[in-house]
Write a protein that holds these residues in place. Sequence first.
Motif, mmCIF file in Angstrom:
data_model
loop_
_atom_site.group_PDB
_atom_site.id
_atom_site.type_symbol
_atom_site.label_atom_id
_atom_site.label_comp_id
_atom_site.label_asym_id
_atom_site.label_seq_id
_atom_site.Cartn_x
_atom_site.Cartn_y
_atom_site.Cartn_z
ATOM 1 N N THR A 4 -2.532 2.016 18.628
ATOM 2 C CA THR A 4 -1.729 2.275 17.422
ATOM 3 C C THR A 4 -2.619 2.283 16.181
ATOM 4 N N ASN A 5 -3.767 1.603 16.278
ATOM 5 C CA ASN A 5 -4.658 1.529 15.111
ATOM 6 C C ASN A 5 -5.358 2.844 14.800
ATOM 7 N N ARG A 6 -5.397 3.732 15.772
ATOM 8 C CA ARG A 6 -6.110 4.983 15.560
ATOM 9 C C ARG A 6 -5.397 5.855 14.511
ATOM 10 N N PRO A 7 -4.104 6.209 14.737
ATOM 11 C CA PRO A 7 -3.421 7.000 13.703
ATOM 12 C C PRO A 7 -3.301 6.253 12.385
ATOM 13 N N CYS A 8 -3.178 4.924 12.462
ATOM 14 C CA CYS A 8 -3.063 4.112 11.241
ATOM 15 C C CYS A 8 -4.350 4.251 10.409
ATOM 16 N N ALA A 9 -5.503 4.169 11.091
ATOM 17 C CA ALA A 9 -6.792 4.309 10.400
ATOM 18 C C ALA A 9 -6.949 5.723 9.850
ATOM 19 N N LYS A 10 -6.493 6.688 10.619
ATOM 20 C CA LYS A 10 -6.630 8.103 10.198
ATOM 21 C C LYS A 10 -5.879 8.351 8.904
ATOM 22 N N GLU A 11 -4.680 7.773 8.809
ATOM 23 C CA GLU A 11 -3.888 7.976 7.590
ATOM 24 C C GLU A 11 -4.636 7.415 6.379
ATOM 25 N N THR A 12 -5.190 6.209 6.542
ATOM 26 C CA THR A 12 -5.910 5.589 5.433
ATOM 27 C C THR A 12 -7.146 6.409 5.071
ATOM 28 N N VAL A 13 -7.870 6.879 6.081
ATOM 29 C CA VAL A 13 -9.098 7.636 5.819
ATOM 30 C C VAL A 13 -8.775 8.956 5.132
ATOM 31 N N SER A 14 -7.665 9.584 5.507
ATOM 32 C CA SER A 14 -7.373 10.851 4.822
ATOM 33 C C SER A 14 -7.019 10.586 3.356
ATOM 34 N N HIS A 62 0.838 -1.211 0.000
ATOM 35 C CA HIS A 62 0.000 0.000 0.000
ATOM 36 C C HIS A 62 0.864 1.248 0.000
ATOM 37 N N LEU A 63 0.238 2.373 -0.324
ATOM 38 C CA LEU A 63 0.897 3.672 -0.229
ATOM 39 C C LEU A 63 -0.037 4.565 0.576
ATOM 40 N N GLY A 64 0.343 4.863 1.800
ATOM 41 C CA GLY A 64 -0.506 5.681 2.671
ATOM 42 C C GLY A 64 -1.883 5.069 2.868
ATOM 43 N N GLY A 65 -1.970 3.723 2.797
ATOM 44 C CA GLY A 65 -3.251 3.039 2.988
ATOM 45 C C GLY A 65 -3.953 2.713 1.673
#
Length: 472
Positions: free
Chosen positions: A391-401, A360-363
Motif C-alpha cells: 500500500t505504501n507504493r501508491p502512497c509514496a507515488k502520490e507524494t512524489v508527484s 497534508h494535502l496530496g502528501g
Amino acid sequence: MLRVAVIGSGPSGCYTAQSLVQQDPRVRVDVLDRLPCPYGLVRYGVAPDHEKIKSLQNTLRTVLEHERVRFLGGVPVGPGGVPVARLRELYHAVVYCVGAATDRRLGIPGEDLPGSWSATEFVSWYSAHPDSPGLSAPPPLPASPERGNRPEREGTPAGGGFLRGVRSAVVIGVGNVAVDVTRMLARGATELSPTDMPHAALTALAASEVTDIHMVGRRGPSQARFTTKELRELGTLPDTAVAADPAELALDPGYTDPSALPAAQRRNVEVLRGWAGAPVPGARRLIRLRFFLRPAELLARGGRVGAVRFERTVPDGRGGVAGTGRFEDVEAQLVLRSVGYRGVPLEGLPFDAAAGTVPHLGGRVLREGAVAPGEYVAGWIKRGPTGVIGTNRPCAKETVSSLLQDAPDLVGREVPGDPLAVLRAEGIDPVEWTGWQAIERAEAELGASLGRAVVKLPDWESLWAAARSGGA
Ligand code: NAP
C-alpha cells in the motif's frame, strides 16, 4: 540538482526514494534513519518466520544502493538530533516517512499490570529492536491448587523471563499483528531456529509452556481485520489446534449468511467455519478464536495479571456492537494488547492528535491549513497505520508527484552543496552504507557462531560497534 531528504528507511521511505530517482534524473536523495539499520518495519515488524515478506529487504536494498540515493543511519530527527527547521535549510525538500511509532491504549483498569504488554513491545523483543525493553519477568506466580508449590522452572534465559509460568495467554484484537503474535507464541524451536530472531527470544519461546492462546475480538468474525492468508496459517502450525465457538460465531449475521459480505470477509468467515466446534484432540497447544468480547479490565493475581474480564457484546446492526452487562473472565498470565499502532508527533511538524497523523494535502504538509513549501509526508504518518507493505507504493507515488510538481519553485532556494559535510561539521556522524554492511557481516558471524544462519544483533552497543568497524 534537487536535493531531497527522506526521513525513515522503512517501506514508505524506500518507495519514496525509488519513485523520486526513477521519475527525475536531477534528484539526489539522502535517506535518514535514527537507527543504524535500514528497512524499518520490514526489519523490525514483519514476523521473523515470514521469510518471504522479509525478503522484500532485497528490493529495498536496490533502492538504497542506487547511485543517487544515500543511506545515512543513526541520525535522529527532532530533539537531540537534527531539528526539523535545520533539515529545511539543508535540503530543497524533506519527506517524512516516520511511520506510527507507538501503540494504541485500551484505557481500562489493570492495563499496565506486570505481564501485560503491547503487541508492539512483544514484536520489538522478538525482532531484536535495540529499544526493546527486554520484557522482564513479572513477580513469581503465587501457589495455585494445580501448581502446588512447584518452584518456577529454572534456566529461563535473560530477556524471556516474562514467559515464565505462563500457561494461558490472551491476545486482545483480531488484526494481522494479533495473528503474528499468536503464531509466534505457538511456534517451537524447529520453526524458529532458521529465522534471524535474537537467540534469547528464540530460546525463551522454544522453552515456553504456553498451552492456551485466546485471540479475542470485540466485534464479530465478519468484522475482523486479519487477512485470510494470515488467518489460514494458524491452522498449519505444528502441534497446535485451532477452535472457535459455533454459538459465538453465529451471533454475527455476516457469519450465518455471508452472501452480502465483501470477498475478503467472506473468505475469513469460511476459514473460521472450518474451525467451529470442539478442537481436534491431541495437540500440545490450542488457539481459541473468540468474538463479541470487549475488554473491560485486567485482573491481578499475586501482583501480576491473572485474567482478563471481558464484557459480552452483541451486534448493533450498524457495524458496531453494544454491551450486554454480562461479563466473562479469561485466565491469562500473559496479555498482549494488539489494538493497532499510533503515530507520534515530531517536534517542529504539525500533528493531528485525533488521527495520529500529520495533516497534508496530496502528501504536502499543511501548517495551519496552508501548504508548507518543501515539506511532505508518506506512509503511516500520512494516512494512518493501515494497509499492507505494498500500500505504501501508491502512497509514496502520490507524494512524489506533488513534490516534483513543486520542484521548479523549490530548486531555486540555495542549499549546501553536500548536506553530509554540514552534518559532520555539526558533530553528527552518520552510519553510511558501508557501516550497515558491517552490521550485516557481524550478524552473519554471530549466526555462524551459534550454528544458525544470520542472527540479529539485539542492542545499541553491538550495532554501533559493528557499524563503526565498517569504517563509516
Ligand atoms: P488493525 O488491523 O487496525 O487491527 C486492530 C484490532 O484491534 C482490530 O481487531 C480492532 O477491532 C481491535 N481494537 C482496536 N481498539 C480496540 C479496543 N479498545 N478494544 C478491543 N479491540 C480493539 O491493526 P494491526 O493488527 O496492528 O495492523 C496494523 C496494519 O499492519 C494493518 O493494516 C495490518 O494489515 C498490517 N499488518 C500486515 C501484516 C501482513 O500482511 N502479514 C502483518 C502485520 C500487520 P475493531 O475492528 O473493532 O476496531
